[in-house]
Design a protein around this motif. Structure first.
Motif, PDB file in Angstrom:
ATOM      1  N   ALA A 200     -30.051 -86.141 -49.550  1.00  0.00           N
ATOM      2  CA  ALA A 200     -29.856 -87.263 -48.634  1.00  0.00           C
ATOM      3  C   ALA A 200     -30.353 -86.922 -47.236  1.00  0.00           C
ATOM      4  O   ALA A 200     -30.951 -87.764 -46.543  1.00  0.00           O
ATOM      5  CB  ALA A 200     -28.378 -87.649 -48.593  1.00  0.00           C
ATOM      6  N   TYR A 201     -30.119 -85.683 -46.814  1.00  0.00           N
ATOM      7  CA  TYR A 201     -30.555 -85.225 -45.489  1.00  0.00           C
ATOM      8  C   TYR A 201     -32.079 -85.227 -45.395  1.00  0.00           C
ATOM      9  O   TYR A 201     -32.666 -85.660 -44.394  1.00  0.00           O
ATOM     10  CB  TYR A 201     -29.994 -83.830 -45.257  1.00  0.00           C
ATOM     11  CG  TYR A 201     -30.184 -83.274 -43.870  1.00  0.00           C
ATOM     12  CD1 TYR A 201     -29.304 -83.595 -42.842  1.00  0.00           C
ATOM     13  CD2 TYR A 201     -31.236 -82.400 -43.585  1.00  0.00           C
ATOM     14  CE1 TYR A 201     -29.475 -83.073 -41.573  1.00  0.00           C
ATOM     15  CE2 TYR A 201     -31.405 -81.876 -42.327  1.00  0.00           C
ATOM     16  CZ  TYR A 201     -30.524 -82.212 -41.318  1.00  0.00           C
ATOM     17  OH  TYR A 201     -30.695 -81.689 -40.064  1.00  0.00           O
ATOM     18  N   VAL A 202     -32.731 -84.734 -46.454  1.00  0.00           N
ATOM     19  CA  VAL A 202     -34.189 -84.722 -46.494  1.00  0.00           C
ATOM     20  C   VAL A 202     -34.728 -86.150 -46.459  1.00  0.00           C
ATOM     21  O   VAL A 202     -35.677 -86.456 -45.713  1.00  0.00           O
ATOM     22  CB  VAL A 202     -34.679 -83.982 -47.755  1.00  0.00           C
ATOM     23  CG1 VAL A 202     -36.184 -84.164 -47.933  1.00  0.00           C
ATOM     24  CG2 VAL A 202     -34.334 -82.501 -47.672  1.00  0.00           C
ATOM     25  N   ALA A 203     -34.144 -87.038 -47.250  1.00  0.00           N
ATOM     26  CA  ALA A 203     -34.606 -88.424 -47.283  1.00  0.00           C
ATOM     27  C   ALA A 203     -34.473 -89.080 -45.921  1.00  0.00           C
ATOM     28  O   ALA A 203     -35.363 -89.834 -45.487  1.00  0.00           O
ATOM     29  CB  ALA A 203     -33.812 -89.202 -48.329  1.00  0.00           C
ATOM     30  N   ARG A 204     -33.378 -88.785 -45.234  1.00  0.00           N
ATOM     31  CA  ARG A 204     -33.185 -89.337 -43.889  1.00  0.00           C
ATOM     32  C   ARG A 204     -34.235 -88.794 -42.927  1.00  0.00           C
ATOM     33  O   ARG A 204     -34.780 -89.524 -42.101  1.00  0.00           O
ATOM     34  CB  ARG A 204     -31.774 -88.992 -43.411  1.00  0.00           C
ATOM     35  CG  ARG A 204     -31.449 -89.438 -41.997  1.00  0.00           C
ATOM     36  CD  ARG A 204     -29.970 -89.198 -41.720  1.00  0.00           C
ATOM     37  NE  ARG A 204     -29.644 -89.455 -40.323  1.00  0.00           N
ATOM     38  CZ  ARG A 204     -29.475 -88.509 -39.403  1.00  0.00           C
ATOM     39  NH1 ARG A 204     -29.607 -87.235 -39.732  1.00  0.00           N
ATOM     40  NH2 ARG A 204     -29.171 -88.827 -38.164  1.00  0.00           N
ATOM     41  N   GLY A 227     -38.797 -84.160 -51.398  1.00  0.00           N
ATOM     42  CA  GLY A 227     -38.413 -85.206 -50.465  1.00  0.00           C
ATOM     43  C   GLY A 227     -39.448 -85.491 -49.403  1.00  0.00           C
ATOM     44  O   GLY A 227     -39.534 -86.621 -48.904  1.00  0.00           O
ATOM     45  N   PHE A 228     -40.239 -84.476 -49.042  1.00  0.00           N
ATOM     46  CA  PHE A 228     -41.267 -84.671 -48.025  1.00  0.00           C
ATOM     47  C   PHE A 228     -42.656 -84.879 -48.633  1.00  0.00           C
ATOM     48  O   PHE A 228     -43.662 -84.747 -47.932  1.00  0.00           O
ATOM     49  CB  PHE A 228     -41.270 -83.498 -47.036  1.00  0.00           C
ATOM     50  CG  PHE A 228     -40.154 -83.579 -46.038  1.00  0.00           C
ATOM     51  CD1 PHE A 228     -40.191 -84.496 -44.998  1.00  0.00           C
ATOM     52  CD2 PHE A 228     -39.048 -82.760 -46.147  1.00  0.00           C
ATOM     53  CE1 PHE A 228     -39.159 -84.590 -44.087  1.00  0.00           C
ATOM     54  CE2 PHE A 228     -37.998 -82.841 -45.226  1.00  0.00           C
ATOM     55  CZ  PHE A 228     -38.049 -83.757 -44.196  1.00  0.00           C
ATOM     56  N   SER A 229     -42.705 -85.227 -49.916  1.00  0.00           N
ATOM     57  CA  SER A 229     -43.958 -85.596 -50.564  1.00  0.00           C
ATOM     58  C   SER A 229     -43.892 -87.068 -50.954  1.00  0.00           C
ATOM     59  O   SER A 229     -42.863 -87.531 -51.442  1.00  0.00           O
ATOM     60  CB  SER A 229     -44.169 -84.756 -51.830  1.00  0.00           C
ATOM     61  OG  SER A 229     -44.269 -83.379 -51.524  1.00  0.00           O
ATOM     62  N   PRO A 230     -44.961 -87.816 -50.741  1.00  0.00           N
ATOM     63  CA  PRO A 230     -44.926 -89.238 -51.112  1.00  0.00           C
ATOM     64  C   PRO A 230     -44.823 -89.420 -52.620  1.00  0.00           C
ATOM     65  O   PRO A 230     -45.391 -88.643 -53.392  1.00  0.00           O
ATOM     66  CB  PRO A 230     -46.256 -89.778 -50.571  1.00  0.00           C
ATOM     67  CG  PRO A 230     -47.128 -88.579 -50.389  1.00  0.00           C
ATOM     68  CD  PRO A 230     -46.228 -87.427 -50.112  1.00  0.00           C
ATOM     69  N   SER A 231     -44.086 -90.433 -53.029  1.00  0.00           N
ATOM     70  CA  SER A 231     -43.946 -90.735 -54.452  1.00  0.00           C
ATOM     71  C   SER A 231     -45.212 -91.403 -54.974  1.00  0.00           C
ATOM     72  O   SER A 231     -46.069 -91.859 -54.205  1.00  0.00           O
ATOM     73  CB  SER A 231     -42.755 -91.664 -54.672  1.00  0.00           C
ATOM     74  OG  SER A 231     -43.023 -92.942 -54.094  1.00  0.00           O
ATOM     75  N   GLU A 232     -45.323 -91.484 -56.304  1.00  0.00           N
ATOM     76  CA  GLU A 232     -46.474 -92.153 -56.903  1.00  0.00           C
ATOM     77  C   GLU A 232     -46.542 -93.614 -56.471  1.00  0.00           C
ATOM     78  O   GLU A 232     -47.631 -94.156 -56.238  1.00  0.00           O
ATOM     79  CB  GLU A 232     -46.404 -92.049 -58.430  1.00  0.00           C
ATOM     80  CG  GLU A 232     -46.631 -90.649 -58.965  1.00  0.00           C
ATOM     81  CD  GLU A 232     -47.988 -90.083 -58.579  1.00  0.00           C
ATOM     82  OE1 GLU A 232     -48.984 -90.852 -58.606  1.00  0.00           O
ATOM     83  OE2 GLU A 232     -48.064 -88.888 -58.240  1.00  0.00           O
ATOM     84  N   ALA A 233     -45.378 -94.237 -56.358  1.00  0.00           N
ATOM     85  CA  ALA A 233     -45.356 -95.644 -55.928  1.00  0.00           C
ATOM     86  C   ALA A 233     -45.854 -95.788 -54.490  1.00  0.00           C
ATOM     87  O   ALA A 233     -46.598 -96.730 -54.171  1.00  0.00           O
ATOM     88  CB  ALA A 233     -43.946 -96.207 -56.067  1.00  0.00           C
TER      89      ALA A 233
END
Length: 277
Positions: A200-204, A227-233
């Motif tokens: 959650a901290y990384v996502a924030r 968390g610091f890599s963009p998702s495929e979407a």
């Protein structure tokens, strides 16, 4: 240099260097400051220099001791000949501290990553890093030294969130980094066992504009990298945005998937795609 995750390793524990290097971290921070006692600092300098010369398998920063102390010159004398990939500067107080470090090092250093919020005076210097941006690897902050420096009892609420003063410092560091056009690195998450809290901290952090984070244990690295890599979407959407503007040169705004997109969306899409390289 990709800096999603920077893993701290005590400099006096060379037995941990190889394991840390195999953790998947983008870089190591070999520590000569807080995690190493005064008595063991000479031993730590020698171990770090040896690793940099013979064992390094990924980018390695070295956190030196703060400017103005007795240890800093010895740190630089030991590690600079070994060619570290960067220097982490604790208790930095803006551009003057960066210039002072460069002068102390003889006029040249590898890229510097200041920890930019560990003293009260440092908070008022966060806007100055643009003056020395060409010397920086990024900008990061800390939530432990500052409360100790001002006599605060804590920097976090009972639920782990930051109290208002430290939320402000975090935000100022974030904007200071972006104003200087350098990488914004989130500070550590100290609860190693709390994997959900870390995620959650990384996502924030990524949501707010940080692009990487420091870690204190190898077990944190995979979560930070993900968390610091963009998702495929996110990548697919970014490509669609770029393609839409490429197909409509000169357009200021377009409609994509039923939503309006304009130049800020294009800029963000390009940043997402740059993270995939």
């Amino acid at each position: 240099m990709k800096l999603r995750s920077l893993l701290f390793v005590p400099g006096d524990r060379p037995d941990r260097f190889a394991k840390a290097a195999a953790s998947g971290a983008d870089a190591l921070i070999l520590d000569l400051e807080d995690s190493v006692s005064v008595e063991k600092k000479p031993e730590a300098r020698a171990a770090i220099a040896a690793w940099l010369k013979d064992g390094r398998t990924l980018p390695c920063f070295v956190r030196i001791n703060p400017l103005g102390g007795d240890e800093t010159r010895a740190d630089l004398a030991a590690i600079l000949p070994a060619g570290p990939d960067g220097i982490v500067l604790p208790k930095a107080e803006g551009a003057p501290s960066v210039r002072a470090l460069i002068e102390l090092a003889g006029g040249s250093t590898p890229p510097i990553l200041p920890i930019a919020s560990e003293t009260a005076a440092a908070v008022f210097q966060l806007s100055t890093y643009g003056e020395v941006a060409t010397h920086l690897a990024g900008l990061t902050w800390g939530a432990e030294d500052l409360p100790a420096a001002i006599g605060a009892t804590a920097s976090r609420n009972a639920d782990g969130s930051y109290t208002a003063p430290y939320e402000m410092v975090r935000a100022l560091t974030l904007f200071g980094a972006h104003a200087a056009a350098v990488t914004a690195i989130e500070t550590v998450y100290p609860n190693i066992a709390d994997t959900d809290g870390l995620a959650a901290y990384v996502a924030r952090g990524r949501r707010d504009g940080f692009t990487g984070m420091m870690a204190i244990h190898p077990a944190q690295v995979a979560t930070i990298n993900a968390g610091f890599s963009p998702s495929e979407a996110e990548i697919a959407h970014a490509r669609a945005v770029v393609q839409a503007f490429a197909a409509n040169p000169g357009a200021g705004a377009l409609k994509l998937d039923g939503k309006m997109i304009d130049q800020p969306h294009l800029s963000q899409a390009r940043k997402v795609l740059a993270q995939t390289g």
